[in-house]
Design a protein around this motif. Sequence first.
Motif, PDB file in Angstrom:
ATOM      1  N   ASP A 122       0.852  -1.190   0.000  1.00  0.00           N
ATOM      2  CA  ASP A 122       0.000   0.000   0.000  1.00  0.00           C
ATOM      3  C   ASP A 122       0.892   1.245   0.000  1.00  0.00           C
ATOM      4  OD1 ASP A 122      -1.818   2.011   0.370  1.00  0.00           O
ATOM      5  OD2 ASP A 122      -2.904   1.034   2.009  1.00  0.00           O
ATOM      6  N   PRO A 123       1.310   1.710  -1.172  1.00  0.00           N
ATOM      7  CA  PRO A 123       2.202   2.868  -1.239  1.00  0.00           C
ATOM      8  C   PRO A 123       1.625   4.116  -0.592  1.00  0.00           C
ATOM      9  CG  PRO A 123       2.120   1.740  -3.353  1.00  0.00           C
ATOM     10  CD  PRO A 123       1.050   1.134  -2.496  1.00  0.00           C
ATOM     11  N   GLU A 124       0.312   4.308  -0.685  1.00  0.00           N
ATOM     12  CA  GLU A 124      -0.295   5.493  -0.091  1.00  0.00           C
ATOM     13  C   GLU A 124      -0.166   5.470   1.430  1.00  0.00           C
ATOM     14  OE1 GLU A 124      -4.237   6.215  -1.387  1.00  0.00           O
ATOM     15  OE2 GLU A 124      -3.699   6.370  -3.509  1.00  0.00           O
ATOM     16  N   ALA A 125      -0.325   4.280   2.016  1.00  0.00           N
ATOM     17  CA  ALA A 125      -0.156   4.154   3.466  1.00  0.00           C
ATOM     18  C   ALA A 125       1.295   4.416   3.856  1.00  0.00           C
ATOM     19  CB  ALA A 125      -0.589   2.771   3.927  1.00  0.00           C
ATOM     20  N   ALA A 126       2.229   3.988   3.006  1.00  0.00           N
ATOM     21  CA  ALA A 126       3.644   4.228   3.274  1.00  0.00           C
ATOM     22  C   ALA A 126       3.954   5.718   3.254  1.00  0.00           C
ATOM     23  CB  ALA A 126       4.498   3.497   2.242  1.00  0.00           C
ATOM     24  N   VAL A 127       3.383   6.436   2.290  1.00  0.00           N
ATOM     25  CA  VAL A 127       3.577   7.887   2.213  1.00  0.00           C
ATOM     26  C   VAL A 127       2.987   8.559   3.450  1.00  0.00           C
ATOM     27  CG1 VAL A 127       2.932   9.988   0.970  1.00  0.00           C
ATOM     28  CG2 VAL A 127       3.688   7.976  -0.297  1.00  0.00           C
ATOM     29  N   ALA A 128       1.799   8.112   3.857  1.00  0.00           N
ATOM     30  CA  ALA A 128       1.166   8.689   5.045  1.00  0.00           C
ATOM     31  C   ALA A 128       2.019   8.469   6.287  1.00  0.00           C
ATOM     32  CB  ALA A 128      -0.218   8.082   5.243  1.00  0.00           C
ATOM     33  N   SER A 129       2.646   7.294   6.377  1.00  0.00           N
ATOM     34  CA  SER A 129       3.521   7.001   7.509  1.00  0.00           C
ATOM     35  C   SER A 129       4.738   7.910   7.514  1.00  0.00           C
ATOM     36  CB  SER A 129       3.954   5.538   7.472  1.00  0.00           C
ATOM     37  OG  SER A 129       4.864   5.249   8.512  1.00  0.00           O
ATOM     38  N   LEU A 130       5.309   8.135   6.339  1.00  0.00           N
ATOM     39  CA  LEU A 130       6.467   9.025   6.227  1.00  0.00           C
ATOM     40  C   LEU A 130       6.096  10.455   6.613  1.00  0.00           C
ATOM     41  CD1 LEU A 130       8.023   7.715   2.890  1.00  0.00           C
ATOM     42  CD2 LEU A 130       9.017   7.502   5.165  1.00  0.00           C
ATOM     43  N   LYS A 131       4.940  10.900   6.157  1.00  0.00           N
ATOM     44  CA  LYS A 131       4.505  12.255   6.480  1.00  0.00           C
ATOM     45  C   LYS A 131       4.270  12.433   7.971  1.00  0.00           C
ATOM     46  CE  LYS A 131       2.277  13.502   2.086  1.00  0.00           C
ATOM     47  NZ  LYS A 131       0.990  13.861   1.435  1.00  0.00           N
ATOM     48  N   SER A 132       3.825  11.361   8.631  1.00  0.00           N
ATOM     49  CA  SER A 132       3.467  11.470  10.038  1.00  0.00           C
ATOM     50  C   SER A 132       4.663  11.747  10.937  1.00  0.00           C
ATOM     51  CB  SER A 132       2.756  10.191  10.502  1.00  0.00           C
ATOM     52  OG  SER A 132       3.665   9.101  10.562  1.00  0.00           O
ATOM     53  N   ARG A 133       5.865  11.401  10.480  1.00  0.00           N
ATOM     54  CA  ARG A 133       7.035  11.647  11.317  1.00  0.00           C
ATOM     55  C   ARG A 133       7.642  13.032  11.072  1.00  0.00           C
ATOM     56  NH1 ARG A 133      10.800   7.234   8.212  1.00  0.00           N
ATOM     57  NH2 ARG A 133      11.779   8.632   6.710  1.00  0.00           N
ATOM     58  N   GLN A 134       7.052  13.792  10.139  1.00  0.00           N
ATOM     59  CA  GLN A 134       7.521  15.139   9.861  1.00  0.00           C
ATOM     60  C   GLN A 134       6.701  16.136  10.687  1.00  0.00           C
ATOM     61  OE1 GLN A 134       9.925  13.378   7.543  1.00  0.00           O
ATOM     62  NE2 GLN A 134       9.891  15.502   6.919  1.00  0.00           N
ATOM     63  N   LEU A 135       7.338  17.093  11.306  1.00  0.00           N
ATOM     64  CA  LEU A 135       6.593  18.158  11.961  1.00  0.00           C
ATOM     65  C   LEU A 135       5.794  18.965  10.943  1.00  0.00           C
ATOM     66  CD1 LEU A 135       9.047  19.565  14.645  1.00  0.00           C
ATOM     67  CD2 LEU A 135       7.229  17.890  14.929  1.00  0.00           C
ATOM     68  N   SER A 136       6.273  18.996   9.726  1.00  0.00           N
ATOM     69  CA  SER A 136       5.585  19.719   8.665  1.00  0.00           C
ATOM     70  C   SER A 136       4.368  18.962   8.153  1.00  0.00           C
ATOM     71  CB  SER A 136       6.537  19.958   7.491  1.00  0.00           C
ATOM     72  OG  SER A 136       6.915  18.708   6.929  1.00  0.00           O
ATOM     73  N   SER A 137       4.296  17.664   8.479  1.00  0.00           N
ATOM     74  CA  SER A 137       3.243  16.764   7.977  1.00  0.00           C
ATOM     75  C   SER A 137       3.276  16.622   6.460  1.00  0.00           C
ATOM     76  CB  SER A 137       1.847  17.232   8.423  1.00  0.00           C
ATOM     77  OG  SER A 137       1.754  17.236   9.837  1.00  0.00           O
ATOM     78  N   GLU A 138       4.375  16.985   5.868  1.00  0.00           N
ATOM     79  CA  GLU A 138       4.562  16.855   4.425  1.00  0.00           C
ATOM     80  C   GLU A 138       5.947  16.316   4.141  1.00  0.00           C
ATOM     81  OE1 GLU A 138       2.389  17.245   2.092  1.00  0.00           O
ATOM     82  OE2 GLU A 138       0.775  18.107   3.309  1.00  0.00           O
ATOM     83  N   MET A 139       6.092  15.667   2.986  1.00  0.00           N
ATOM     84  CA  MET A 139       7.413  15.244   2.531  1.00  0.00           C
ATOM     85  C   MET A 139       8.061  16.372   1.746  1.00  0.00           C
ATOM     86  SD  MET A 139       6.582  11.302   1.440  1.00  0.00           S
ATOM     87  CE  MET A 139       8.260  10.984   0.861  1.00  0.00           C
ATOM     88  N   GLY A 140       9.381  16.387   1.781  1.00  0.00           N
ATOM     89  CA  GLY A 140      10.098  17.417   1.048  1.00  0.00           C
ATOM     90  C   GLY A 140      10.102  17.166  -0.443  1.00  0.00           C
ATOM     91  N   ARG A 141      10.378  18.205  -1.192  1.00  0.00           N
ATOM     92  CA  ARG A 141      10.497  18.134  -2.651  1.00  0.00           C
ATOM     93  C   ARG A 141      11.941  18.438  -3.039  1.00  0.00           C
ATOM     94  NH1 ARG A 141       5.875  15.944  -5.100  1.00  0.00           N
ATOM     95  NH2 ARG A 141       4.138  16.410  -3.704  1.00  0.00           N
ATOM     96  N   PRO A 142      12.376  17.939  -4.180  1.00  0.00           N
ATOM     97  CA  PRO A 142      13.751  18.235  -4.618  1.00  0.00           C
ATOM     98  C   PRO A 142      14.049  19.729  -4.642  1.00  0.00           C
ATOM     99  CG  PRO A 142      12.826  16.506  -5.986  1.00  0.00           C
ATOM    100  CD  PRO A 142      11.705  16.991  -5.103  1.00  0.00           C
TER     101      PRO A 142
END
Length: 257
Positions: A202-222
């Motif tokens: 479930d790639p979407e769940a994996a992305v959500a998990s990654l976002k959850s550990r960020q204080l920004s609640s978002e993943m960074g972009r290049p």
Amino acid sequence: MRLQNKVILITGAASGIGKSTALLFGREGAQVIVNDLDEAKGIETVNEITGAGGAARFIQADVTHSDSVKAMVEQIIQAYGRIDVLFNNAGISGVGALHELEPDAWDRIMSINVKGVFLPSKHVLPHMMERKSGSIINMSSCIAEIGLARRASYAATKGAVLALTKSMQVDYAPYGIRVNALLPGTILTPFVENYLRTSYDDPEAAVASLKSRQLSSEMGRPEDVASAALFLASDESKFMMGSPLYIDGGVTFGKNA
């Protein structure tokens, strides 16, 4: 034009953070040397830069082979007379707990991520020392500061790059050369997107998990990392020496409740 007329070598510049940085540097007036093993994608990056009115050229070289790097640097010096900025960006990821790793996999990531910083620096530094100026940017990672499951080999390389950065700064400060490190968090590059698609049910769940550990609640972009690299490449960061610059959405020093 914050990099007007600066000659800048970026390793691993055909995709991801390296490509975004090359495009930004081109817009900021630099003469961008795009280095990568992937000639087709490297030339594509060059064409995007020149198509937008910037200046760039592609040089294929393997950052793990001294003769290849030396030839690339000599070609740049012959064409431009100097290298103002070196961005040691080339690198790969590694997944697995220590006992799961095969020696060949360990050697490969060490070669690309650590030797791939050593060799370009080794061959560029004498030219910077002669001119008594230059900026070197090394790609580390916030994983150099935190523990993360099943990333032993990757963490070892990025910790090494951070330590190397600090040591290099001491050695080359007398020559007017600055050496700093970028420490990104999880950045949504094409490599990471492909990894999430192929490694998780479930790639979407994996992305959500990654976002959850960020204080920004978002993943960074290049582009986020490219902007930080621009600061270190420009004269605006002239008082930064041997410093880690975090672009991690708060994952290193913060913790969500």
